[in-house]
Design a protein around this motif. Structure first.
Motif, short mmCIF file in Angstrom:
data_model
loop_
_atom_site.label_atom_id
_atom_site.label_comp_id
_atom_site.label_asym_id
_atom_site.label_seq_id
_atom_site.Cartn_x
_atom_site.Cartn_y
_atom_site.Cartn_z
N LEU A 14 0.82 -1.21 0.00
CA LEU A 14 0.00 0.00 0.00
C LEU A 14 0.86 1.27 0.00
CD1 LEU A 14 -2.91 -1.00 2.41
CD2 LEU A 14 -3.02 -0.64 -0.06
N VAL A 15 1.95 1.27 0.74
CA VAL A 15 2.84 2.42 0.76
C VAL A 15 3.47 2.64 -0.62
CG1 VAL A 15 5.04 3.27 1.68
CG2 VAL A 15 3.31 2.36 3.23
N ILE A 16 3.90 1.56 -1.26
CA ILE A 16 4.51 1.67 -2.59
C ILE A 16 3.49 2.18 -3.61
CG2 ILE A 16 5.50 0.34 -4.50
CD1 ILE A 16 6.92 -1.37 -2.35
N VAL A 17 2.30 1.62 -3.61
CA VAL A 17 1.25 2.06 -4.54
C VAL A 17 0.89 3.52 -4.27
CG1 VAL A 17 -1.18 1.74 -5.16
CG2 VAL A 17 0.33 -0.24 -4.97
N GLY A 18 0.78 3.90 -2.99
CA GLY A 18 0.47 5.29 -2.64
C GLY A 18 1.56 6.25 -3.10
N ALA A 19 2.84 5.87 -2.94
CA ALA A 19 3.94 6.72 -3.38
C ALA A 19 3.92 6.89 -4.89
CB ALA A 19 5.27 6.13 -2.92
N CYS A 20 3.68 5.81 -5.62
CA CYS A 20 3.60 5.90 -7.09
C CYS A 20 2.45 6.80 -7.52
CB CYS A 20 3.47 4.51 -7.71
SG CYS A 20 4.95 3.51 -7.56
N ALA A 21 1.31 6.68 -6.85
CA ALA A 21 0.16 7.52 -7.18
C ALA A 21 0.47 8.99 -6.93
CB ALA A 21 -1.06 7.08 -6.38
N LEU A 22 1.16 9.30 -5.84
CA LEU A 22 1.52 10.69 -5.54
C LEU A 22 2.52 11.24 -6.57
CD1 LEU A 22 1.76 10.60 -1.65
CD2 LEU A 22 0.01 11.74 -3.05
N LEU A 24 2.77 10.32 -9.74
CA LEU A 24 2.02 10.57 -10.98
C LEU A 24 1.13 11.80 -10.84
CD1 LEU A 24 1.03 6.92 -11.97
CD2 LEU A 24 2.70 8.41 -13.08
N LEU A 25 0.53 12.00 -9.69
CA LEU A 25 -0.30 13.18 -9.44
C LEU A 25 0.55 14.46 -9.51
CD1 LEU A 25 -3.12 14.24 -8.63
CD2 LEU A 25 -2.37 14.02 -6.25
N GLY A 26 1.73 14.41 -8.91
CA GLY A 26 2.63 15.56 -8.95
C GLY A 26 3.08 15.89 -10.36
N TRP A 27 3.40 14.88 -11.16
CA TRP A 27 3.82 15.09 -12.55
C TRP A 27 2.68 15.70 -13.36
CZ3 TRP A 27 8.48 15.23 -14.54
CH2 TRP A 27 8.66 15.15 -15.91
#
Length: 170
Positions: A14-22, A24-27
């Protein structure tokens, strides 16, 4: 897998998926903030005089080498061929959009040891400054072979008289 290990594994996933989502959101948000940045020049016919292998580092705002331009695929690091021709310079980037700069838009060339996430030996990075529609850019190129760096610099500096003088005054 022991039952005690399931919870830590799920938390890690969940932490890894959340970090990847953040990320992509930042980009995506960075691209939205840079909607005013003009598109690069369209490809134009040119006779290639010189061809150098290397790495396209990134394009940033002029003299703000921490402000990566994310729109128009200018923020994507990739292998590249720097081609110098009679009409301009071309960064041919497999897998992403090529970058073409006519000599009329070329401002200056400089050398640096670093630019947004890429740091090399002293003066090992070629920084190409150019302008389109009133917006100034700096594009970083790292030649594959160190002996190409001074040659590329001299070839680019010959297209702008003040560039060599500016570099020696630094």
């Amino acid at each position: 897998m022991p039952k005690e290990a399931i919870v830590p594994v799920l938390i890690t996933v969940l932490v890894i998926v959340g970090a990847c989502a953040l990320i992509l959101l930042g980009w995506r948000n960075l691209k939205a903030r840079q909607a005013h940045v003009p598109e690069p020049f369209e490809p134009f016919a040119d006779e290639v005089d010189h061809d150098f292998a290397g790495m396209y580092v990134a394009t940033t705002k002029y003299e703000d080498w921490l402000e990566r331009i994310a729109v128009h695929d200018l923020g994507v690091r990739s292998n590249a061929q720097l081609q110098l021709g009679a009409a301009g310079l071309h960064l041919i980037r497999p897998g992403t959009r090529d970058l073409h700069v006519p000599w009329s838009a070329f401002e200056k060339v400089s050398r640096s040891s670093g630019m947004i996430g890429k740091f090399v030996e002293k003066n090992g990075l070629i920084v190409i400054s150019w302008e389109k529609d009133g917006f100034a850019f700096d594009t970083g190129f790292r030649p594959r072979f160190a002996e190409d760096t001074p040659k590329i610099y001299q070839l680019l500096a010959s297209h702008h008289r003040g560039a060599a003088e500016q570099e020696t005054n630094k």
